[in-house]
Design a protein around this motif. Structure first.
Motif, PDB file in Angstrom:
ATOM      1  N   TYR A 184     -20.425 -75.431  26.211  1.00  0.00           N
ATOM      2  CA  TYR A 184     -19.730 -74.663  25.180  1.00  0.00           C
ATOM      3  C   TYR A 184     -20.096 -73.186  25.282  1.00  0.00           C
ATOM      4  O   TYR A 184     -19.226 -72.320  25.192  1.00  0.00           O
ATOM      5  N   ASN A 185     -21.373 -72.893  25.480  1.00  0.00           N
ATOM      6  CA  ASN A 185     -21.802 -71.490  25.584  1.00  0.00           C
ATOM      7  C   ASN A 185     -21.164 -70.787  26.774  1.00  0.00           C
ATOM      8  O   ASN A 185     -20.771 -69.623  26.680  1.00  0.00           O
ATOM      9  N   ILE A 186     -21.058 -71.480  27.891  1.00  0.00           N
ATOM     10  CA  ILE A 186     -20.411 -70.912  29.079  1.00  0.00           C
ATOM     11  C   ILE A 186     -18.935 -70.653  28.791  1.00  0.00           C
ATOM     12  O   ILE A 186     -18.389 -69.602  29.133  1.00  0.00           O
ATOM     13  N   ALA A 187     -18.282 -71.608  28.125  1.00  0.00           N
ATOM     14  CA  ALA A 187     -16.865 -71.439  27.776  1.00  0.00           C
ATOM     15  C   ALA A 187     -16.677 -70.263  26.823  1.00  0.00           C
ATOM     16  O   ALA A 187     -15.755 -69.461  26.982  1.00  0.00           O
ATOM     17  N   LEU A 188     -17.565 -70.145  25.838  1.00  0.00           N
ATOM     18  CA  LEU A 188     -17.476 -69.045  24.879  1.00  0.00           C
ATOM     19  C   LEU A 188     -17.683 -67.699  25.575  1.00  0.00           C
ATOM     20  O   LEU A 188     -16.956 -66.732  25.315  1.00  0.00           O
ATOM     21  N   ARG A 189     -18.635 -67.639  26.491  1.00  0.00           N
ATOM     22  CA  ARG A 189     -18.869 -66.399  27.239  1.00  0.00           C
ATOM     23  C   ARG A 189     -17.657 -66.043  28.103  1.00  0.00           C
ATOM     24  O   ARG A 189     -17.249 -64.885  28.191  1.00  0.00           O
ATOM     25  N   THR A 190     -17.043 -67.057  28.727  1.00  0.00           N
ATOM     26  CA  THR A 190     -15.839 -66.843  29.529  1.00  0.00           C
ATOM     27  C   THR A 190     -14.718 -66.283  28.662  1.00  0.00           C
ATOM     28  O   THR A 190     -14.022 -65.345  29.059  1.00  0.00           O
ATOM     29  N   LEU A 191     -14.559 -66.845  27.469  1.00  0.00           N
ATOM     30  CA  LEU A 191     -13.541 -66.362  26.533  1.00  0.00           C
ATOM     31  C   LEU A 191     -13.821 -64.923  26.122  1.00  0.00           C
ATOM     32  O   LEU A 191     -12.925 -64.072  26.149  1.00  0.00           O
ATOM     33  N   HIS A 192     -15.064 -64.617  25.773  1.00  0.00           N
ATOM     34  CA  HIS A 192     -15.432 -63.249  25.363  1.00  0.00           C
ATOM     35  C   HIS A 192     -15.218 -62.245  26.495  1.00  0.00           C
ATOM     36  O   HIS A 192     -14.728 -61.132  26.260  1.00  0.00           O
ATOM     37  N   ASP A 193     -15.566 -62.639  27.721  1.00  0.00           N
ATOM     38  CA  ASP A 193     -15.351 -61.757  28.880  1.00  0.00           C
ATOM     39  C   ASP A 193     -13.866 -61.450  29.059  1.00  0.00           C
ATOM     40  O   ASP A 193     -13.476 -60.308  29.300  1.00  0.00           O
ATOM     41  N   TYR A 194     -13.046 -62.474  28.940  1.00  0.00           N
ATOM     42  CA  TYR A 194     -11.596 -62.282  29.084  1.00  0.00           C
ATOM     43  C   TYR A 194     -11.068 -61.344  27.995  1.00  0.00           C
ATOM     44  O   TYR A 194     -10.268 -60.442  28.270  1.00  0.00           O
ATOM     45  N   ILE A 195     -11.517 -61.568  26.770  1.00  0.00           N
ATOM     46  CA  ILE A 195     -11.063 -60.742  25.639  1.00  0.00           C
ATOM     47  C   ILE A 195     -11.437 -59.283  25.853  1.00  0.00           C
ATOM     48  O   ILE A 195     -10.620 -58.383  25.632  1.00  0.00           O
ATOM     49  N   GLU A 196     -12.668 -59.029  26.308  1.00  0.00           N
ATOM     50  CA  GLU A 196     -13.113 -57.650  26.547  1.00  0.00           C
ATOM     51  C   GLU A 196     -12.332 -56.987  27.677  1.00  0.00           C
ATOM     52  O   GLU A 196     -11.905 -55.844  27.559  1.00  0.00           O
ATOM     53  N   LYS A 197     -12.147 -57.707  28.792  1.00  0.00           N
ATOM     54  CA  LYS A 197     -11.463 -57.133  29.958  1.00  0.00           C
ATOM     55  C   LYS A 197      -9.991 -56.849  29.690  1.00  0.00           C
ATOM     56  O   LYS A 197      -9.416 -55.945  30.275  1.00  0.00           O
ATOM     57  N   ASN A 198      -9.370 -57.632  28.823  1.00  0.00           N
ATOM     58  CA  ASN A 198      -7.936 -57.507  28.582  1.00  0.00           C
ATOM     59  C   ASN A 198      -7.603 -56.872  27.233  1.00  0.00           C
ATOM     60  O   ASN A 198      -6.448 -56.916  26.802  1.00  0.00           O
ATOM     61  N   ASN A 199      -8.609 -56.308  26.586  1.00  0.00           N
ATOM     62  CA  ASN A 199      -8.417 -55.632  25.294  1.00  0.00           C
ATOM     63  C   ASN A 199      -7.663 -56.491  24.285  1.00  0.00           C
ATOM     64  O   ASN A 199      -6.744 -56.027  23.613  1.00  0.00           O
ATOM     65  N   CYS A 200      -8.038 -57.745  24.194  1.00  0.00           N
ATOM     66  CA  CYS A 200      -7.449 -58.660  23.216  1.00  0.00           C
ATOM     67  C   CYS A 200      -8.303 -58.644  21.953  1.00  0.00           C
ATOM     68  O   CYS A 200      -9.452 -58.189  21.960  1.00  0.00           O
ATOM     69  N   ARG A 201      -7.733 -59.173  20.889  1.00  0.00           N
ATOM     70  CA  ARG A 201      -8.495 -59.262  19.642  1.00  0.00           C
ATOM     71  C   ARG A 201      -9.412 -60.485  19.683  1.00  0.00           C
ATOM     72  O   ARG A 201      -9.032 -61.546  20.143  1.00  0.00           O
ATOM     73  N   LYS A 202     -10.619 -60.289  19.189  1.00  0.00           N
ATOM     74  CA  LYS A 202     -11.580 -61.388  19.092  1.00  0.00           C
ATOM     75  C   LYS A 202     -11.383 -62.023  17.714  1.00  0.00           C
ATOM     76  O   LYS A 202     -11.812 -61.471  16.704  1.00  0.00           O
ATOM     77  N   THR A 203     -10.710 -63.177  17.694  1.00  0.00           N
ATOM     78  CA  THR A 203     -10.368 -63.794  16.414  1.00  0.00           C
ATOM     79  C   THR A 203     -11.230 -65.024  16.136  1.00  0.00           C
ATOM     80  O   THR A 203     -11.604 -65.750  17.064  1.00  0.00           O
ATOM     81  N   PRO A 204     -11.515 -65.270  14.872  1.00  0.00           N
ATOM     82  CA  PRO A 204     -12.289 -66.471  14.521  1.00  0.00           C
ATOM     83  C   PRO A 204     -11.496 -67.750  14.804  1.00  0.00           C
ATOM     84  O   PRO A 204     -12.086 -68.797  15.075  1.00  0.00           O
ATOM     85  N   GLU A 205     -10.164 -67.653  14.779  1.00  0.00           N
ATOM     86  CA  GLU A 205      -9.342 -68.833  15.050  1.00  0.00           C
ATOM     87  C   GLU A 205      -9.536 -69.329  16.479  1.00  0.00           C
ATOM     88  O   GLU A 205      -9.707 -70.531  16.689  1.00  0.00           O
ATOM     89  N   ARG A 206      -9.523 -68.422  17.453  1.00  0.00           N
ATOM     90  CA  ARG A 206      -9.720 -68.837  18.853  1.00  0.00           C
ATOM     91  C   ARG A 206     -11.071 -69.500  19.039  1.00  0.00           C
ATOM     92  O   ARG A 206     -11.191 -70.521  19.711  1.00  0.00           O
ATOM     93  N   GLU A 207     -12.093 -68.886  18.464  1.00  0.00           N
ATOM     94  CA  GLU A 207     -13.444 -69.452  18.612  1.00  0.00           C
ATOM     95  C   GLU A 207     -13.557 -70.806  17.920  1.00  0.00           C
ATOM     96  O   GLU A 207     -14.225 -71.703  18.417  1.00  0.00           O
ATOM     97  N   THR A 208     -12.897 -70.951  16.785  1.00  0.00           N
ATOM     98  CA  THR A 208     -12.921 -72.224  16.066  1.00  0.00           C
ATOM     99  C   THR A 208     -12.216 -73.305  16.872  1.00  0.00           C
ATOM    100  O   THR A 208     -12.705 -74.432  16.981  1.00  0.00           O
ATOM    101  N   VAL A 209     -11.073 -72.967  17.463  1.00  0.00           N
ATOM    102  CA  VAL A 209     -10.352 -73.934  18.298  1.00  0.00           C
ATOM    103  C   VAL A 209     -11.214 -74.316  19.502  1.00  0.00           C
ATOM    104  O   VAL A 209     -11.335 -75.496  19.834  1.00  0.00           O
ATOM    105  N   LEU A 210     -11.847 -73.331  20.133  1.00  0.00           N
ATOM    106  CA  LEU A 210     -12.705 -73.619  21.291  1.00  0.00           C
ATOM    107  C   LEU A 210     -13.861 -74.535  20.903  1.00  0.00           C
ATOM    108  O   LEU A 210     -14.149 -75.516  21.595  1.00  0.00           O
ATOM    109  N   LYS A 211     -14.498 -74.239  19.792  1.00  0.00           N
ATOM    110  CA  LYS A 211     -15.625 -75.062  19.345  1.00  0.00           C
ATOM    111  C   LYS A 211     -15.174 -76.495  19.052  1.00  0.00           C
ATOM    112  O   LYS A 211     -15.855 -77.457  19.409  1.00  0.00           O
TER     113      LYS A 211
END
Length: 160
Positions: free
Chosen positions: A6-33
Motif C-alpha cells: 500500500y505504501n509503495i502504491a501511495l508513493r507511486t500515486l503521489h509521484d504521479y500527482i506531483e509530476k503531472n500537476n494534478c490535485r491531491k484529493t482525499p477521495e483518490r487516497e481513500t479509494v486506493l486504501k
C-alpha cells in the motif's frame, strides 16, 4: 495486503500527482486504501459497498471510476473480464503467485520459490524483468463441496 504494498502504491500515486500537476484529493487516497484492503478479486459494486461503509463522506461513482482508471494506468491494478463481469486485482510490488476461486473470488498467496526459479530460466529478448504475477484460476475446496452437494441434491430429486 502487506502495508508496504500500500505504501509503495501511495508513493507511486503521489509521484504521479506531483509530476503531472494534478490535485491531491482525499477521495483518490481513500479509494486506493480501500482497494488495497481487499484480499481477493473485487467488482466495482464490492468496492462501492466497502467505500460507503468505510467513509464518512460520499464519493461519486465517476470519481471512483476515474481513480480505478488512473490506478490501472499507473500499473497498480488491473481489470480482468471473466464471466461477462469486470473484476479488479491489485498488482503487488513483489513477485506473486496466487490462486483465485472463480466462484467466491477468494485469493490465496502461494510460495513463489519454484516459480521464481522457473521464470528465472526463461530467456527474455530485449526485456528487463522486474517482477511477475502468476494467477491460477479455479475453484476452492469449499465452493467445490457446495457445488457437488447441489449437484447431488439435484440428481436425487430427479430420480425420485
Amino acid at each position: 495486503m502487506k502495508e508496504t504494498d500500500y505504501n509503495i502504491a501511495l508513493r507511486t500515486l503521489h509521484d504521479y500527482i506531483e509530476k503531472n500537476n494534478c490535485r491531491k484529493t482525499p477521495e483518490r487516497e481513500t479509494v486506493l486504501k480501500t482497494v488495497y484492503s481487499f484480499s481477493r478479486r473485487f467488482t466495482f459494486d464490492d468496492l462501492e459497498e466497502k467505500l460507503s461503509q468505510a467513509t464518512s463522506f460520499p464519493i461519486c461513482r465517476s470519481t471512483v471510476y476515474n481513480a480505478l482508471r488512473l490506478f490501472q494506468k499507473l500499473g497498480l491494478m488491473r481489470c480482468v473480464r471473466m464471466d461477462s463481469r469486470s473484476y479488479y486485482d491489485i498488482i503487488l510490488s513483489r513477485n506473486a503467485c496466487v490462486q483465485v476461486c472463480r466462484v467466491c473470488g477468494k485469493t490465496t498467496f502461494l510460495d513463489t520459490q519454484s516459480a521464481e526459479e522457473a521464470i528465472g530460466n526463461i530467456k527474455l529478448k530485449r526485456f528487463s524483468r522486474e517482477s511477475f504475477r502468476i494467477t491460477i484460476d479455479g475453484i476452492c475446496a469449499s465452493c467445490k463441496a457446495k457445488l457437488t452437494k447441489a449437484e447431488n441434491k439435484k440428481k436425487n430429486k430427479s430420480t425420485i
